[in-house]
Design a protein around this motif. Sequence first.
Motif, short mmCIF file in Angstrom:
data_model
loop_
_atom_site.label_atom_id
_atom_site.label_comp_id
_atom_site.label_asym_id
_atom_site.label_seq_id
_atom_site.Cartn_x
_atom_site.Cartn_y
_atom_site.Cartn_z
N THR A 39 0.84 -0.98 -0.15
CA THR A 39 0.15 0.01 -0.03
C THR A 39 0.94 1.33 -0.04
O THR A 39 0.43 2.43 -0.86
CB THR A 39 -0.83 -0.24 1.37
OG1 THR A 39 -1.51 -0.83 1.04
CG2 THR A 39 -2.02 1.44 0.91
N GLU A 42 1.96 2.12 -3.45
CA GLU A 42 1.01 2.36 -4.87
C GLU A 42 1.14 4.25 -4.41
O GLU A 42 1.00 4.60 -4.03
CB GLU A 42 -0.13 1.90 -3.99
CG GLU A 42 -1.14 1.52 -5.44
CD GLU A 42 -1.56 2.84 -5.67
OE1 GLU A 42 -1.87 3.36 -6.55
OE2 GLU A 42 -2.85 4.14 -5.11
N THR A 67 -6.44 2.56 -8.41
CA THR A 67 -5.11 2.30 -7.73
C THR A 67 -4.29 1.15 -8.62
O THR A 67 -5.52 0.27 -9.50
CB THR A 67 -5.84 1.93 -6.42
OG1 THR A 67 -6.53 0.99 -6.23
CG2 THR A 67 -6.53 3.54 -5.46
N MET A 68 -3.17 0.90 -8.58
CA MET A 68 -2.93 -0.16 -8.53
C MET A 68 -3.43 -1.26 -7.28
O MET A 68 -4.25 -0.78 -6.54
CB MET A 68 -1.21 -0.31 -8.60
CG MET A 68 -0.64 0.65 -9.18
SD MET A 68 0.66 0.99 -9.40
CE MET A 68 1.62 -1.38 -9.47
N HIS A 70 -2.90 -3.35 -5.13
CA HIS A 70 -1.60 -2.76 -3.44
C HIS A 70 -2.11 -4.02 -2.11
O HIS A 70 -3.91 -4.49 -1.84
CB HIS A 70 -1.64 -1.56 -3.49
CG HIS A 70 -4.04 -1.05 -2.69
ND1 HIS A 70 -4.10 -0.72 -3.89
CD2 HIS A 70 -4.17 -0.53 -1.65
CE1 HIS A 70 -5.33 0.17 -3.09
NE2 HIS A 70 -5.43 -0.64 -1.71
N ARG A 118 -9.14 -3.41 -5.24
CA ARG A 118 -7.58 -2.54 -6.46
C ARG A 118 -9.04 -1.74 -6.53
O ARG A 118 -10.45 -1.50 -6.80
CB ARG A 118 -7.89 -2.92 -7.64
CG ARG A 118 -7.41 -1.65 -8.50
CD ARG A 118 -6.81 -2.31 -9.78
NE ARG A 118 -7.36 -3.38 -11.01
CZ ARG A 118 -7.59 -3.94 -11.92
NH1 ARG A 118 -6.19 -4.10 -12.92
NH2 ARG A 118 -8.50 -5.41 -12.33
#
Length: 239
Positions: A39, A42, A67-68, A70, A118
């Motif tokens: 996290t 990210e 987001t990616m 994580h 995500r």
Amino acid sequence: MVIKKLYSVMLLSAVILSSFGCASAFPPKAPDGDPVVETKDEPLHHVIMETKDVRVMRVMLLPGVRTMWHEQHLDYVNTHISGSPVKVEYIGQPVKTAVMETGHIRFGPHQGKSEVDRITNTGTTLNHQVAFEIKQSGPQGFGTGDRSKVQGFTMALDKPTVYGWHVELKPGESTGSYTVKGPGVRVIFKGNRILSTQPNVMTQQITTQAGDAFLVDPGTYVITNGGSEDLVFNEYELK
């Protein structure tokens, strides 16, 4: 014999890794081939403060942005400064839709286990969060936090590792004296000036705006709304 020795070495390595808290080894890639990161790594989780106890992050998702993947393995507290509808994806689970409501607190009980997700902002406005991870495992024994008789404070969170209170003060109003026993975090929703007073210390004047976050050290405080508008914030304290 060689196979038995190799197995023993592998088993010993796993035990050593586990004892150092490294057992949350997440897959380097999700099933769709995208990478998985911690996290704190990210790109949309901006680390803005960190101590031995907490890691504070500002998360900002524009409409349509995600987001990616994580991985989370620490307890965390997520304060929604401005919310939005979101799509939540977990590895190996059905896709979920939810609403991150403005002002809401989300506690993630991840110590001792790992979760990979995500998040996509499916709304039309900025999704703005202030989140912090609790880096120490389990409650640290700082003491029982009781602010039930402190003006302006309302209990908002009571979990095994952290307390949280919601505070509202009109211009000029003060909390009265209260004691912080464990390290904490203060997150501002509204207000432009805080006066923070401690015994035998000159009053500290702190300029604020919505979304600001501050570390709070153990000690005795009186908080006064020294601004021209209502002061609204959450204050968290580790147990």
